[in-house]
Every structure is written in structure tokens, then in C-alpha cells.
Design a protein around this motif. Structure first.
Motif, PDB file in Angstrom:
ATOM      1  N   LEU A 141      55.903  36.527  28.416  1.00 29.56           N
ATOM      2  CA  LEU A 141      57.385  36.650  27.815  1.00 29.56           C
ATOM      3  C   LEU A 141      57.169  35.435  27.102  1.00 29.56           C
ATOM      4  N   ALA A 142      57.954  35.447  25.902  1.00 24.55           N
ATOM      5  CA  ALA A 142      58.180  34.122  25.245  1.00 24.55           C
ATOM      6  C   ALA A 142      59.420  33.668  24.924  1.00 24.55           C
ATOM      7  N   PRO A 143      60.130  32.740  25.439  1.00 23.04           N
ATOM      8  CA  PRO A 143      61.578  32.316  24.842  1.00 23.04           C
ATOM      9  C   PRO A 143      61.576  31.650  23.800  1.00 23.04           C
TER      10      PRO A 143
ATOM     11  N   GLU B  72      66.575  32.557  31.221  1.00 23.05           N
ATOM     12  CA  GLU B  72      66.452  34.041  31.452  1.00 23.05           C
ATOM     13  C   GLU B  72      65.262  34.621  31.623  1.00 23.05           C
ATOM     14  N   LEU B  73      64.324  34.181  30.597  1.00 27.54           N
ATOM     15  CA  LEU B  73      63.233  34.734  30.913  1.00 27.54           C
ATOM     16  C   LEU B  73      62.248  34.597  31.923  1.00 27.54           C
ATOM     17  N   THR B  74      62.397  33.299  32.539  1.00 30.45           N
ATOM     18  CA  THR B  74      61.847  32.895  33.704  1.00 30.45           C
ATOM     19  C   THR B  74      62.071  33.765  34.958  1.00 30.45           C
ATOM     20  N   ILE B  75      63.445  34.279  34.758  1.00 29.64           N
ATOM     21  CA  ILE B  75      63.978  34.912  35.978  1.00 29.64           C
ATOM     22  C   ILE B  75      63.292  36.346  35.827  1.00 29.64           C
ATOM     23  N   LYS B  76      63.291  36.767  34.537  1.00 30.65           N
ATOM     24  CA  LYS B  76      62.404  38.080  34.369  1.00 30.65           C
ATOM     25  C   LYS B  76      61.040  38.161  34.497  1.00 30.65           C
ATOM     26  N   ALA B  77      60.559  37.010  34.205  1.00 29.47           N
ATOM     27  CA  ALA B  77      59.046  36.827  34.446  1.00 29.47           C
ATOM     28  C   ALA B  77      58.865  37.096  36.183  1.00 29.47           C
ATOM     29  N   VAL B  78      59.557  36.295  36.967  1.00 31.50           N
ATOM     30  CA  VAL B  78      59.258  36.328  38.369  1.00 31.50           C
ATOM     31  C   VAL B  78      59.601  37.711  38.916  1.00 31.50           C
TER      32      VAL B  78
ATOM     33  N   LEU C 287      55.211  32.048  28.016  1.00 33.03           N
ATOM     34  CA  LEU C 287      54.569  31.192  26.984  1.00 33.03           C
ATOM     35  C   LEU C 287      55.787  30.631  26.141  1.00 33.03           C
ATOM     36  N   LEU C 288      55.898  29.303  26.633  1.00 29.05           N
ATOM     37  CA  LEU C 288      56.686  28.411  25.856  1.00 29.05           C
ATOM     38  C   LEU C 288      55.925  27.609  24.639  1.00 29.05           C
TER      39      LEU C 288
ATOM     40  N   SER D  41      59.067  37.990  14.848  1.00 26.65           N
ATOM     41  CA  SER D  41      58.505  36.505  15.350  1.00 26.65           C
ATOM     42  C   SER D  41      58.630  36.489  16.899  1.00 26.65           C
ATOM     43  N   TYR D  42      58.515  35.355  17.582  1.00 22.23           N
ATOM     44  CA  TYR D  42      58.630  35.256  19.099  1.00 22.23           C
ATOM     45  C   TYR D  42      58.540  33.596  18.927  1.00 22.23           C
ATOM     46  N   GLY D  43      59.209  33.159  20.145  1.00 23.56           N
ATOM     47  CA  GLY D  43      59.175  31.740  20.434  1.00 23.56           C
ATOM     48  C   GLY D  43      59.906  30.849  19.472  1.00 23.56           C
ATOM     49  N   SER D  44      59.512  29.673  19.354  1.00 14.66           N
ATOM     50  CA  SER D  44      60.413  28.734  18.326  1.00 14.66           C
ATOM     51  C   SER D  44      60.158  29.266  16.941  1.00 14.66           C
ATOM     52  N   THR D  45      59.289  30.186  16.468  1.00 14.46           N
ATOM     53  CA  THR D  45      59.185  30.549  15.239  1.00 14.46           C
ATOM     54  C   THR D  45      60.480  31.506  15.147  1.00 14.46           C
TER      55      THR D  45
END
Lengths: 274, 190, 386
Positions: free
Chosen positions: C147-149, C157-163, C176-177, C290-294
Motif C-alpha cells: 500500500l502507498a499513502p 489510514e493505510l497503516t491500519i489497513k496494512a495491519v 511504501l512511503l 499515480s500513487y504516493g507523493s506523486t
């Protein structure tokens, strides 16, 4: 037999070669565990890769056969996650002192309550006889076809220097002593380490003209001496013989890592903590 | 409030990153205001180039970094040379008076306010490291209709070590009272 | 799974992306961290060192990245929700034990705050250069969830989803940050924990006889119940291909059965794993994927472009692996051009081109020397193709 409950009988016979000392180590360990009052269901045995790594498959506990060299690091995670578990590591001389050497010294430094049994047959056996950090200089190995120029570790001194609080050495020619050492190591609160000389007639012995397993056990006996006797020897003689027995034992359960971490938990829960 | 972008630049140890954090913390106290604060720095804790950026917007902040600053602060020659020509046409550049600004772009000549921030910090406060609080005072005055002064003061109190609150407040007030006239080339030197 | 987690009336705080990972992990029930310091992920270790003992959890700073990964697998097997954090060079070192975790199906999360590589690269600059390392960095074929926030709020939010995903599927998950998201401070609204859906791994039922327990049982859902070490099951865990009992048998059929199960347990449930957001209008002719900071750049470019009536929309992947193949194929049927901005020399674009299969034109914009792509760059390309 009571010892049978600690073995996965359906996984036997083991894969070790005829004459290999690893079975003797396993045997001595089971006898030691039988004499200990440790709970089988609360015990995890963890190994790495190589001949020693296969030991976990035969032992009837929660067992974890990890990646090469990393058994102690996995064990550190298991122990910290649940300090109520007895965590035992079985590793080899290649697994535990070469690729895994860093984890060995750091676990000793932390003094985390693991019992590490290092099967030292002075060679990489499973891969066919390459030299390890425990292969003595001048010995032959498939990767030292002109003789080994590496110095080998004095493991007991290495682990002592790193901060281990229980250090012992035994050999497969004396399984009763091995059992006594394992039992003492299991009871020790803190990092305990038992270097266990084992014979490898196939991958080491044949390259070095060491004879069969019986010959190799005789050599073990010739090259070792009881620690108490060793202490009386002259400096010169000390260098020729390996002392066997409990070489260091510091009884300070308060300095054990998970015990110290409990104090951190208490600190973090005090008022005004970070 | 529309998107408003601040870039603070200087050397490591001049506290530009802390100043950025304080502005961002103050922004949190404003209802319905979004904040993105970022920074870039070298491996050194002291010295080296250091840059902190804050974006405020009542709408969602898409791009989180400064695109073209509304407000630029340069405390070193190096930072002025690097960032001094990147500004919105109606933007403001605050430059320390030790910096040679003769190379400033013609179109930004009227946007530059040169203030003797570092000298003031050294002489009046006795600590050049409090230059960042003087900068915060100056900025606070410029953006007070966006972020109330007391929010910035409150954020300073929360972020600096308790025993340094007084001296930091003194520096802040000093900055706040600096005149932002275009002739501040002269004013700034007091 | 609840998607709307954040409510504006909740407590507003200024948090760094790295800190939001810590907050998210704690909210999801994580009790164990082991790792090694590395820029730009050290703030995550520091956060856990401070917070975990407060809840009786454990923090370990290990002797190296490899040990950090190993300890996390060990803790997971001992029954704790576990996490580690690193950056590219450390992620490279963790790969072998990450593969081991996949093999023994240990739920855990590995955070990689990406910096510019290869090698030591640019430690304090952002990158998306580890996208393919995440997918293919280990030996052998294997699936991974990543997952890439794109913001601090999403890091939480995505850390919770990752766990949750790791627990649900007995599967390591990579978060992936990149340096920008990891170090960015943003105002976010933390919510009360009772509003968060928490998933715990399936364990053997109370009446399960330890003697008949199969740690790698071929269940209908392909996710075997997992016993904690020390709970009396005395089972074997090995990185060798193993049968349902956990023991290696050296048979090719066993290896195939296991590989198929590891693959299918995820691919039968893609709708639970693949998260994305999009804003594509019916008459949009260009999409920026895109994904992440992009994604922040992309959304900025699209939103400002629309003010000038550009027919453009955006599609943001929150799950980068498994790749949202079907969704991207659908997107390709909708628009003429897909722009893929990335902080690397072109990694995701290969997947996009494969999924698009000629239905639309695919164009990349790449920045790989430590700078975010500016909205202008995407805007210019959108104007060029429209």
C-alpha cells in the motif's frame, strides 16, 4: 520412555550421516530437558540452516527452522514478544559464527534469556566440506584445497567478551557432561551458550585424514581437558588443550534483557513520562 | 483563505526548521485551515543548507510543497542566491542585511525587505540562534490576518524548552516590531 | 472494511507521515517493533520506542536490518501484531526474511520510506524507486501486498489497513512511503479507536485437538488458522516447502500446491485488497494515474487544469501490489491517454502498459534525482495531448 515425548518419532530416522555427532547432541539435549522442570508446551526451539538446522524437525516443541544464520535474531523476537517462553537456539559453526556471528555477539551483549547450543563440527557439512570460521588453520577444506589460512575463533572467549553470562563447552565423546551443561544452561536466567564439539567424519574427517567417528572422538578426548584441570596448567599447555565444562557463570537475573525491559514499561507508564 | 506558501531558508542550526514547525503548529489551531509543512536539509546538524516550507489553504492541499512562495525568508547568501528569484509577483522576500542583494531580479526589487535579523539576535538577545524567533515575529506581523499572533506565540511556548520561553518571546517581539517599510535597508540596521 | 475513517470534528493534530504510521499501527493493535535506524524512517522507530512500552508492547533496536526483520517474524509467530520500518538499502537487506515470512505465512508489516537509490543514493530525498524491489526483490515467485499513502492522513489510514490485511490473509504487507510523505507534517484528525475496524488473525478454535492441528491446512478460504507459539500446538515452521503439517516432504506436488495456495489466497480476494480513489468524469480524455507523493502532484495538476476546462481526471492507487489490472484496463477504455508520473525511471508504467494493452496511449513523466514532479510538468503534458 519419557524422553520419547520430546521427539517427533514419526520424523525419524534423521538425515545425519552415520558417525555424525549431531545425534549425540540432540540425545543429550533431550535428556537434559527431561531433567529440567521446563514446560514442553512453553518451549520454542529455533534453528538456522545447515546440518544443525535440521535438529528442530525432530524435536516435539514449537519449532522454527529459519534462514541461514538468523536463528538467534528470530529467537530474540520470540522471546521479547513472549518472555514466558523458554527459547532455545540450535545452530552450527558456519550458521552461528560466520553468517550469524553478528547476532551471536549482540544477543550475548543484551544478555537476553536464550539458550544457544552451537554444534561445532568445524566444517560446512551439508554443502560438502567448505571451511568455516571454526576450521583450524592448515586444515583442508573444499574451499581451502591448499590448506586453511584463516584463524579460527575461540568461541568461548568471543561470547564472554560480548557479555554472555553463561558459557560452557562440551564434546560428543562425553554425552553425560553435555547433558549436565545443557541442563545448567537451560536453568540459567540470561544468555547461555554451550559450544558443543561434534564430529563430522564425512565432510571434515575424510579431507583431513581424521579416521572414522571413533577415531575422531578419541582425538576430541585427547585435545580437551576438564576446565578445573586446565586452570592448573602452564600457559603453554593451556594453548594446546580446550577446556571443557562451565567456563563462566554469572548469576544476575536482574540484568537479563526482558527483565530490564519490564522496567522500561514501568518507567513509560509513570506519570510525566514522554 | 486561498493557498499561501512560505519558504524559510538558511543554514543548518539557524532554526529554520523549528520556525517552520511552529508556524504549522499555529496553523493547526485555526479551524478549517489545512497545513502541509516539509523541510530539506543535508546530513549536518549544524551548517549546510536548510529549507523549511509551509503551505496553508482552506481548501484541500494537493501539492504539499511550495510551488511559488508568497513569503520567502533568506538568512544566508547561499539561500538568497538559490531561492531569491523564485517568488509570486506580489510576494515578499525577507533577507538578512548581511546578504548582498545587488543581484536581485529587477521585478522583485520592491518586494525585498532587508532586515538586520542576525545582528539583532547577536546584539540584543545575545544569541544568534534566536534569529528564527525574530523571523517568526516578522512573519507573524505579515500574516496576522491569516494566523492570529497569539496562536504563533502559543506554538512557540509549546515547542521551545521551558527555560528559554522568555528569551524567545523577547526575540519574537523584536521581530514583530521591526518596520517593514521598503526603506528597511536603513531601518533594519537601526 | 470501512473506508471513511476520518471525521473532521475529531481531534486535530500536526503529525509527520512517519509518526502517523506509528499512530495507525497502535490503533490497529500492533504490539511489537524491531528495526534498525535509517533515514528517512528513523522517526518511526523513535515513535515506537516511546509509545510501545506505554501499552506493555515491545520495541527492539536490533544489530542490523536483517535481525530486525527476523525478530518481527519471530514476534508474529509468538502471537503479536508486529511491524518494522526501513528505507531502500535496509529494505534490500530485509528481503530474504521477508520471503521467509511469506513462506511461513507470518502476518506483519514492513514500512519502506523510500529514498533515492541505488545504494546509499540520496538519503534525504524522495523516490519511488523501490516499487519493483517490493514486488520482485526476493528469490522465487511470490505475491506481496503493498500500500502507498499519499498524505499524512493516509499514512495513518493505510497503516491500519496494512495491519488488517496482514492479519486477515496471513501475509506480510509492505507500506511504501517516500521521503516527502514520511517527513511531511500535515494537520490530521485522529479518530476514536472504536470507530476503526480491527482484524485479528484466525486462530485454532478452542476445541481444536493439538494432535490433529494442521498449521498449513488447505482450508476453503486458503488461509489456515494460526496458533501462537506457546499455546500447546507444538508445530513446525520452515522456509522449506512444507505440506499441511508444516514439515517439508521434498515433493514437487507439495511445492506446487503451496505456491498455488499462497497465490490464490490473495487473488481470490482482490476486491478486499485493492484500494484506489479516482475522479474521472465521463468526458475526460486524459487520466493521470499515480500513487504516493506523486498523486499529490497529479491531483493538483488536474484540479487546476479543470479550472481552464481541461478534460482531465485522476486515478490514485492506494494498493500498488497486487496491481489493479482490471481497474486500469477499464480506465483505458474510458480515456484516450493515461499519464503515469513517477519518481523513478519508469516502473509502474510497465504494469500500466501491460494492463492497458494498447487501448489507450500511455505516457510517463519521470523524476529520479530527488525532486518531486511539479504540477506544471503534468499540466504541460496534459495540454500537449489534449
Amino acid at each position: 520412555m519419557e524422553t520419547e515425548k520430546y521427539l517427533r518419532m514419526d520424523k525419524l530416522p534423521h538425515i545425519w550421516c552415520p558417525g555424525c555427532g549431531h545425534g549425540t547432541i540432540l540425545n543429550s539435549f533431550i535428556r537434559a530437558f527431561t531433567e529440567s522442570d521446563l514446560d514442553q508446551d512453553k518451549t520454542v526451539v529455533i534453528s538456522g540452516i545447515g546440518c544443525s538446522g535440521r535438529a528442530t524437525g525432530y524435536l516435539n516443541f514449537d519449532t522454527l527452522h529459519t534462514t541461514h544464520g538468523r536463528a538467534i535474531a528470530f529467537a530474540t523476537g520470540v522471546k521479547m514478544a513472549n518472555p514466558n517462553l523458554n527459547v532455545i537456539v540450535m545452530t552450527g559453526d558456519g550458521d552461528g559464527t560466520a553468517i550469524g556471528g553478528n547476532h551471536l555477539i549482540h544477543a550475548a551483549r543484551r544478555n537476553i534469556d536464550l539458550t544457544v547450543i552451537l554444534f561445532n563440527n568445524q566444517i560446512y557439512g551439508m554443502t560438502g566440506g567448505q571451511f568455516s570460521p571454526m576450521t583450524p588453520p592448515s586444515d583442508m577444506a573444499t574451499t581451502a584445497p591448499y590448506g586453511n589460512i584463516d584463524q579460527n575463533f575461540d568461541l568461548a572467549q568471543l561470547v564472554e567478551g560480548a557479555g554472555g553470562t553463561f558459557i560452557a563447552r562440551g564434546a560428543t565423546f562425553d554425552p553425560r557432561q553435555l547433558k549436565r551443561l545443557y541442563l545448567a544452561a537451560l536453568k540459567h536466567k540470561g544468555f547461555s551458550f554451550v559450544e558443543s564439539f561434534s564430529q563430522c567424519p564425512v565432510s571434515y574427517g575424510r579431507q583431513n585424514g581424521s579416521g572414522d567417528a571413533v577415531e575422531m572422538l578419541k582425538s576430541q578426548k585427547k585435545n580437551t581437558v576438564d576446565f578445573k584441570k586446565w586452570q592448573q596448567l602452564s600457559t603453554e599447555k593451556k594453548q594446546l588443550l580446550y577446556p571443557l565444562g562451565i567456563l563462566k557463570e554469572v548469576d544476575s537475573p536482574e540484568s537479563e534483557y526482558t527483565v530490564r525491559y519490564k522496567k522500561i514499561i514501568a518507567k513509560a507508564n509513570q506519570e510525566g513520562a514522554l | 483563505m486561498n493557498r499561501y506558501e512560505i519558504r524559510l531558508s538558511g543554514a543548518g542550526g539557524q532554526g529554520m526548521i523549528l520556525a517552520g514547525k511552529i508556524l504549522a503548529e499555529a496553523g493547526v489551531m485555526v479551524d478549517n485551515l489545512n497545513i502541509s509543512q516539509s523541510q530539506s536539509y543535508g546530513p549536518e546538524s549544524r551548517g549546510g543548507a536548510s529549507r523549511s516550507e509551509i503551505v496553508f489553504d482552506e481548501d484541500q492541499i494537493d501539492f504539499p510543497k511550495v510551488i511559488k512562495p508568497d513569503l520567502l525568508v533568506c538568512l544566508t547568501q547561499e539561500s538568497f542566491d538559490q531561492y531569491g528569484s523564485d517568488l509570486k509577483s506580489y510576494g515578499v522576500i525577507i533577507v538578512d542585511s548581511r546578504i548582498d542583494i545587488s543581484a536581485v531580479r529587477q521585478e522583485f526589487k520592491d518586494n525585498v525587505y532587508q532586515l538586520n535579523i542576525l545582528d539583532l539576535a547577536a546584539r540584543k538577545i545575545g544569541e544568534e540562534i534566536s534569529a528564527n524567533m525574530i523571523v517568526l515575529g516578522v512573519i507573524s506581523r505579515i500574516i496576522q490576518n491569516k494566523i492570529p499572533v497569539e496562536f504563533i506565540k502559543k506554538a512557540i511556548i509549546e515547542k521551545v524548552p521551558p527555560e528559554t520561553i522568555d528569551i524567545n518571546m523577547e526575540a519574537f517581539d523584536l521581530g514583530f516590531d521591526l518596520k517593514l517599510d521598503k526603506r528597511s535597508y536603513i531601518y533594519g540596521r537601526i | 472494511m470501512k473506508t471513511k475513517i476520518f471525521k473532521p470534528e475529531k481531534r486535530a493534530v500536526l503529525l509527520q507521515g512517519d509518526q502517523a504510521v506509528v499512530e495507525g499501527a497502535l490503533a490497529a493493535g500492533v504490539e511489537f517493533f524491531a528495526g534498525y535506524p535509517i533515514t528517512p524512517a528513523s522517526e518511526i522507530a523513535e515513535g515506537f520506542a516511546r509509545e510501545l512500552p506505554k501499552i506493555g508492547g515491545k520495541f527492539l533496536q536490533m544489530e542490523d536490518e536483517i535481525a530486525g526483520m527476523a525478530a518481527v517474524v519471530g514476534a508474529s509467530l509468538a502471537g503479536k501484531k508486529s511491524i518494522t520500518a526501513t528505507s531502500g538499502p535496509g529494505f534490500a537487506l530485509k528481503q530474504e526474511n521477508l520471503g521467509f515470512a511469506t513462506m511461513v505465512e507470518a502476518p506483519l508489516v514492513v514500512v519502506n520510506v523510500q529514498r533515492v537509490g541505488p545504494s546509499t543514493g540520496l538519503p534525504t530525498s524522495p523516490s519511488q524507486g523501490d516499487l519493483m524491489q517490493t514486488r520482485w526483490g526476493r528469490n522465487g515467485d511470490q505475491e506481496i501486498i503493498a500500500l502507498a499513502p499519499a498524505s499524512v492522513a493516509e499514512s495513518y489510514e493505510l497503516t491500519i489497513k496494512a495491519v488488517n490485511l496482514s492479519e486477515k490473509f496471513r501475509q506480510p504487507v509492505v507500506l511504501l512511503l517516500d521521503e516527502v510523505i514520511g517527513h511531511l507534517r500535515e494537520k490530521i484528525y485522529l479518530n476514536d479507536s472504536e470507530e476503526i475496524e480491527i482484524i485479528n488473525r484466525k486462530r485454532p478454535t478452542a476445541d481444536q485437538d493439538p494432535k490433529s492441528y494442521l498449521p498449513y491446512q488447505q482450508t476453503d478460504d486458503l488461509i489456515p488458522p494460526m496458533a501462537d507459539y506457546g499455546s500447546g500446538f507444538k508445530y513446525h515452521t520452515s522456509g522449506l516447502f512444507h505440506d499441511q503439517s508444516g514439515f517439508p516432504d521434498g515433493k514437487k506436488e507439495t511445492a506446487k500446491l503451496m505456491q498455488d495456495r499462497l497465490h490464490n489466497k490473495l487473488h481470490n480476494n482482490l476486491e478486499q485488497i485493492i484500494f484506489y480513489q479516482k475522479d474521472i468524469r465521463n468526458d475526460d480524455r486524459v487520466a493521470v494515474l499515480s500513487y504516493g507523493s506523486t498523486a499529490r502532484t497529479a491531483i493538483s495538476a488536474v484540479n487546476t487544469g479543470r479550472k481552464d476546462n481541461l478534460k482531465a481526471g485522476w486515478f490514485k492507487l492506494q494498493t500498488v501490489w497486487p496491481f489493479a489490472e482490471r481497474e486500469v484496463a477499464k480506465l483505458a477504455a474510458q480515456v484516450e491517454t493515461i499519464i503515469v508520473p513517477e519518481l523513478n525511471q519508469g516502473q509502474l508504467i510497465r504494469e500500466v502498459e501491460r494492463a492497458v494493452a494498447g487501448q489507450a496511449r500511455v505516457l510517463g513523466i519521470n523524476s529520479y534525482a530527488g525532486e518531486l514532479i511539479k504540477p506544471e510538468a503534468i499540466r504541460d503534458l496534459m495540454e500537449e495531448v489534449l
